[in-house]
Design a protein around this motif. Structure first.
Motif, PDB file in Angstrom:
ATOM      1  N   GLN A  24      37.225  43.806  32.888  1.00  0.00           N
ATOM      2  CA  GLN A  24      36.595  42.515  33.184  1.00  0.00           C
ATOM      3  C   GLN A  24      37.645  41.479  33.559  1.00  0.00           C
ATOM      4  N   GLU A  25      38.781  41.501  32.864  1.00  0.00           N
ATOM      5  CA  GLU A  25      39.875  40.577  33.181  1.00  0.00           C
ATOM      6  C   GLU A  25      40.446  40.889  34.565  1.00  0.00           C
ATOM      7  N   LYS A  26      40.547  42.180  34.867  1.00  0.00           N
ATOM      8  CA  LYS A  26      41.055  42.603  36.179  1.00  0.00           C
ATOM      9  C   LYS A  26      40.129  42.120  37.295  1.00  0.00           C
ATOM     10  N   GLU A  27      38.835  42.154  37.038  1.00  0.00           N
ATOM     11  CA  GLU A  27      37.860  41.752  38.055  1.00  0.00           C
ATOM     12  C   GLU A  27      38.030  40.293  38.477  1.00  0.00           C
ATOM     13  N   LYS A  28      38.534  39.453  37.580  1.00  0.00           N
ATOM     14  CA  LYS A  28      38.721  38.037  37.906  1.00  0.00           C
ATOM     15  C   LYS A  28      39.777  37.854  38.987  1.00  0.00           C
ATOM     16  N   LYS A  29      40.703  38.793  39.080  1.00  0.00           N
ATOM     17  CA  LYS A  29      41.792  38.689  40.061  1.00  0.00           C
ATOM     18  C   LYS A  29      41.680  39.763  41.150  1.00  0.00           C
ATOM     19  N   LEU A  30      40.547  40.425  41.183  1.00  0.00           N
ATOM     20  CA  LEU A  30      40.412  41.573  42.081  1.00  0.00           C
ATOM     21  C   LEU A  30      40.640  41.275  43.563  1.00  0.00           C
ATOM     22  N   PRO A  31      40.024  40.213  44.126  1.00  0.00           N
ATOM     23  CA  PRO A  31      40.215  39.998  45.566  1.00  0.00           C
ATOM     24  C   PRO A  31      41.685  39.925  45.975  1.00  0.00           C
ATOM     25  N   ASP A  32      42.503  39.237  45.173  1.00  0.00           N
ATOM     26  CA  ASP A  32      43.936  39.139  45.498  1.00  0.00           C
ATOM     27  C   ASP A  32      44.611  40.496  45.367  1.00  0.00           C
ATOM     28  N   TRP A  33      44.252  41.237  44.309  1.00  0.00           N
ATOM     29  CA  TRP A  33      44.871  42.556  44.117  1.00  0.00           C
ATOM     30  C   TRP A  33      44.463  43.500  45.240  1.00  0.00           C
ATOM     31  N   ILE A  34      43.190  43.491  45.600  1.00  0.00           N
ATOM     32  CA  ILE A  34      42.711  44.369  46.669  1.00  0.00           C
ATOM     33  C   ILE A  34      43.370  44.004  48.000  1.00  0.00           C
ATOM     34  N   ALA A  35      43.475  42.693  48.262  1.00  0.00           N
ATOM     35  CA  ALA A  35      44.113  42.245  49.509  1.00  0.00           C
ATOM     36  C   ALA A  35      45.552  42.741  49.594  1.00  0.00           C
ATOM     37  N   SER A  36      46.214  42.863  48.445  1.00  0.00           N
ATOM     38  CA  SER A  36      47.601  43.340  48.438  1.00  0.00           C
ATOM     39  C   SER A  36      47.703  44.835  48.728  1.00  0.00           C
ATOM     40  N   GLN A  37      46.575  45.554  48.620  1.00  0.00           N
ATOM     41  CA  GLN A  37      46.586  46.994  48.844  1.00  0.00           C
ATOM     42  C   GLN A  37      46.549  47.362  50.322  1.00  0.00           C
ATOM     43  N   SER A  38      45.993  46.464  51.151  1.00  0.00           N
ATOM     44  CA  SER A  38      45.917  46.772  52.586  1.00  0.00           C
ATOM     45  C   SER A  38      45.730  45.502  53.404  1.00  0.00           C
ATOM     46  N   VAL A  39      46.594  45.318  54.382  1.00  0.00           N
ATOM     47  CA  VAL A  39      46.457  44.170  55.286  1.00  0.00           C
ATOM     48  C   VAL A  39      45.278  44.364  56.232  1.00  0.00           C
ATOM     49  N   PHE A  40      44.744  45.580  56.273  1.00  0.00           N
ATOM     50  CA  PHE A  40      43.671  45.874  57.219  1.00  0.00           C
ATOM     51  C   PHE A  40      42.277  45.623  56.641  1.00  0.00           C
ATOM     52  N   LEU A  41      42.211  45.161  55.402  1.00  0.00           N
ATOM     53  CA  LEU A  41      40.933  44.806  54.801  1.00  0.00           C
ATOM     54  C   LEU A  41      40.517  43.423  55.283  1.00  0.00           C
ATOM     55  N   GLN A  42      39.303  43.342  55.781  1.00  0.00           N
ATOM     56  CA  GLN A  42      38.831  42.063  56.298  1.00  0.00           C
ATOM     57  C   GLN A  42      38.307  41.155  55.184  1.00  0.00           C
ATOM     58  N   TYR A  43      37.464  41.696  54.320  1.00  0.00           N
ATOM     59  CA  TYR A  43      36.881  40.912  53.231  1.00  0.00           C
ATOM     60  C   TYR A  43      37.160  41.613  51.906  1.00  0.00           C
ATOM     61  N   PRO A  44      38.302  41.343  51.269  1.00  0.00           N
ATOM     62  CA  PRO A  44      38.631  42.014  49.999  1.00  0.00           C
ATOM     63  C   PRO A  44      37.561  41.836  48.929  1.00  0.00           C
ATOM     64  N   GLU A  45      36.892  40.663  48.944  1.00  0.00           N
ATOM     65  CA  GLU A  45      35.886  40.417  47.906  1.00  0.00           C
ATOM     66  C   GLU A  45      34.719  41.394  47.997  1.00  0.00           C
ATOM     67  N   GLN A  46      34.450  41.925  49.195  1.00  0.00           N
ATOM     68  CA  GLN A  46      33.371  42.906  49.319  1.00  0.00           C
ATOM     69  C   GLN A  46      33.726  44.214  48.619  1.00  0.00           C
ATOM     70  N   TYR A  47      35.019  44.559  48.634  1.00  0.00           N
ATOM     71  CA  TYR A  47      35.450  45.775  47.953  1.00  0.00           C
ATOM     72  C   TYR A  47      35.452  45.588  46.446  1.00  0.00           C
ATOM     73  N   ALA A  48      35.525  44.321  45.998  1.00  0.00           N
ATOM     74  CA  ALA A  48      35.473  44.057  44.561  1.00  0.00           C
ATOM     75  C   ALA A  48      34.153  44.551  43.969  1.00  0.00           C
ATOM     76  N   VAL A  49      33.105  44.559  44.793  1.00  0.00           N
ATOM     77  CA  VAL A  49      31.802  45.054  44.335  1.00  0.00           C
ATOM     78  C   VAL A  49      31.902  46.512  43.900  1.00  0.00           C
ATOM     79  N   LYS A  50      32.734  47.291  44.596  1.00  0.00           N
ATOM     80  CA  LYS A  50      32.897  48.704  44.246  1.00  0.00           C
ATOM     81  C   LYS A  50      33.501  48.838  42.848  1.00  0.00           C
TER      82      LYS A  50
END
Length: 433
Positions: free
Chosen positions: A371-397
C-alpha cells in the motif's frame, strides 16, 4: 557509454519537443524513438495530411544535419529517382553503377510515402536496403548508412507475395488518425516552428546497440514470448521467426537504454505495435498481450508479494479442510478414532494453525508495505521505462495484484475461523482501501 539516466533524460527531452509539435502522437513518438534506437523500420498507415512526413523530418532533426531523403512513390517512379542516376563515365567502361550521393542509398534517415506503390524494378533493391542495409550497386554490394526508415501508406498491400515481403520488413507499425480532441486542435495552431535541437547522435545509437548484444533474454521472458506466440496462433495471427527475433532485439535495446543487463517485463510495453498485420486487429492483440503482461508482472513482483506461494499454502489446507473439520467435530461429540489417527490429525491441525497464522502475518505485512509502494507507484513505474506514456495507468495493474493478495488473506482468515472458531491473533487489515 553514457550513463543510462542521461540517455533516458535525452529521450524524454526529445519526446517533449516532438509532443509540442505533434498533438495526440505521444504513443507514436515513443514507438518511433524505440524503432530508431533499434535500427528498425516503421510503417505508418493513415490518411493524407496527418503529418506523417513532417514527423519523419522532425524525428531526423533530433540527430542534427544527418543526410535525409524523402520521396513520394507512384507506380511510375523509376529506380533513378530513388537510388540515383547511372554514372555515364562508368557506363563507358561497361560498368553499370549508380551515383547514390543524395539519394536513398546514401541517406542516414529516410521517409518513403505511398511505399506500396513501388514497382517491381524498385522492390528488390528496397528489400535489401530495408533488411540488410545493403544496396546492390551494379556488381558491388554497397553498405548503406541508413539508420532509420519511416514509410507511409494510405492503404495496406493487397495479397501480393512481393509486397508481403516488403511489408514484413517493417517491425513497427502504427495507424495514424486525424486530431480528435478540441484542446489538441487548438494547440495545433500555436505549435512551435523553431528547429528541434540535436539531442541524439548516431554514436549513441551504436553504443546502445553494442551494449544490447550483452543483454540477456531470461528464460521467463522467452517463455512469455512463446506463450504470446501460441496465444496469437490460436487466434490465427502468425508471425515469422525473423519477426520474433527482431521483437526480442527491440526488448534488448530497451533494456540497454535503461542500463539493465537482463530484459524485464517493462521492456516489452510497446510490443503490440510489432504484432499486427491489420490495424483493426490491434485491440484484440493488446488484450492478449495485456493478459500475459499482467502474469509476467506478477512473477517479477513475486519477491515483494509472493502471491503464488501464499496461494499454494491456502490451497493445501483448503484441500484438507473437510478432514480437519470432521476431526474437530468428532473431538467435540466424542466420536471414535484410533489413537494413531487421532495423533496424526492433531499434528496436522497444529501444523495448519501454525502455517495459517504465519501466512496471515507475512501476507498482511507485505500488503501494508505494498500500500505504501502504491502511493509512489507512478514515479517508480515511470523510472522503469521512458516508453511508457501514462505510468499511472500501469499502477492499476499493481492494484490488481494487491486485491488478489487481499482475497488470499480473506481466504486464510476464513479457513482459520472455520477450523478454530476464532480470529487469527493480531491480524487486523483494512480492506476498504
Amino acid at each position: 557509454m553514457k550513463e543510462p539516466i542521461a540517455v533516458q533524460n535525452k529521450l524524454r527531452e526529445a519526446m517533449g519537443h516532438l509532443e509540442k509539435r505533434f498533438m495526440e502522437r505521444e504513443e507514436l513518438i515513443r514507438v518511433l524513438l524505440l524503432a530508431m534506437m533499434s535500427g528498425e523500420n516503421v510503417l505508418l498507415v493513415g490518411p493524407p495530411g496527418s503529418a506523417k512526413s513532417q514527423l519523419a523530418r522532425a524525428t531526423a532533426e533530433l540527430f542534427g544535419n544527418e543526410p535525409f531523403f524523402d520521396y513520394l512513390l507512384t507506380r511510375f517512379t523509376t529506380p533513378d529517382e530513388l537510388f540515383g542516376p547511372v554514372s555515364l563515365q562508368k557506363l563507358k567502361q561497361d560498368e553499370y553503377v549508380r551515383l547514390t550521393d543524395g539519394y536513398l542509398p546514401g541517406a542516414r534517415f529516410a521517409f518513403l510515402d505511398e511505399i506500396f506503390k513501388a514497382n517491381s524494378a524498385i522492390l528488390n533493391s528496397l528489400l535489401s536496403v530495408l533488411n540488410e542495409r545493403v544496396f546492390f550497386n551494379g556488381r558491388n554490394k554497397q553498405a548503406t548508412p541508413l539508420l532509420f526508415l519511416m514509410a507511409a501508406s494510405n492503404e495496406l498491400p493487397e495479397d501480393n507475395e512481393q509486397l508481403a515481403a516488403l511489408y514484413d520488413r517493417f517491425l513497427f507499425r502504427y495507424e495514424v488518425e486525424y486530431v480528435k480532441q478540441i484542446a489538441s486542435f487548438e494547440l495545433m495552431f500555436s505549435a512551435p516552428s523553431s528547429p528541434i535541437p540535436a539531442l541524439l547522435s548516431t554514436d549513441l545509437v551504436k553504443q546502445i546497440k553494442s551494449q544490447a548484444t550483452d543483454v540477456i533474454l531470461p528464460e521467463p521472458i522467452i517463455y512469455m514470448m512463446f506463450q504470446l506466440k501460441n496465444a496469437l496462433e490460436e487466434k490465427e495471427y502468425v508471425l515469422s521467426d525473423r519477426r520474433w527475433n527482431k521483437i526480442g532485439h527491440a526488448w534488448k535495446i530497451s533494456a540497454a537504454i535503461h542500463g539493465r543487463s537482463i530484459v524485464n517485463v517493462w521492456d516489452t510495453v510497446l510490443t503490440p505495435h510489432m504484432l499486427w498485420d491489420f490495424p483493426e486487429d490491434l485491440v484484440e492483440l493488446k488484450e492478449v498481450f495485456s493478459t500475459l503482461f499482467q502474469e509476467m508482472l506478477k512473477k517479477e513482483m513475486e519477491q515483494e508479494l509472493p502471491l503464488q506461494q501464499f496461494n499454494l499454502t491456502v490451497r493445501k489446507w483448503l484441500e484438507k479442510e473437510d478432514e480437519l473439520h470432521a476431526f474437530q467435530f468428532k473431538k467435540e461429540v466424542g466420536g471414535a478414532l484410533s489413537k494413531e489417527a487421532s495423533e496424526r490429525m492433531k499434528v496436522a491441525l497444529e501444523d495448519c494453525r501454525t502455517e495459517l497464522e504465519e501466512t496471515a502475518r507475512s501476507l498482511r505485512g507485505r500488503l501494508i508495505s505494498w500500500q505504501e509502494k502504491e502511493k509512489k507507484l507512478p514515479d517508480w513505474i515511470a523510472s522503469q521505462s521512458v516508453f511508457l506514456q501514462y505510468p499511472e495507468q500501469y499502477a492499476v495493474k499493481f492494484t490488481h495484484l494487491r486485491i488478489q493478495g487481499e482475497r488470499i488473506l480473506q481466504s486464510v482468515q476464513g479457513l482459520y475461523r472455520t477450523l478454530f472458531d476464532r480470529e487469527i491473533p493480531g491480524i487486523v487489515y483494512d480492506y476498504t482501501l
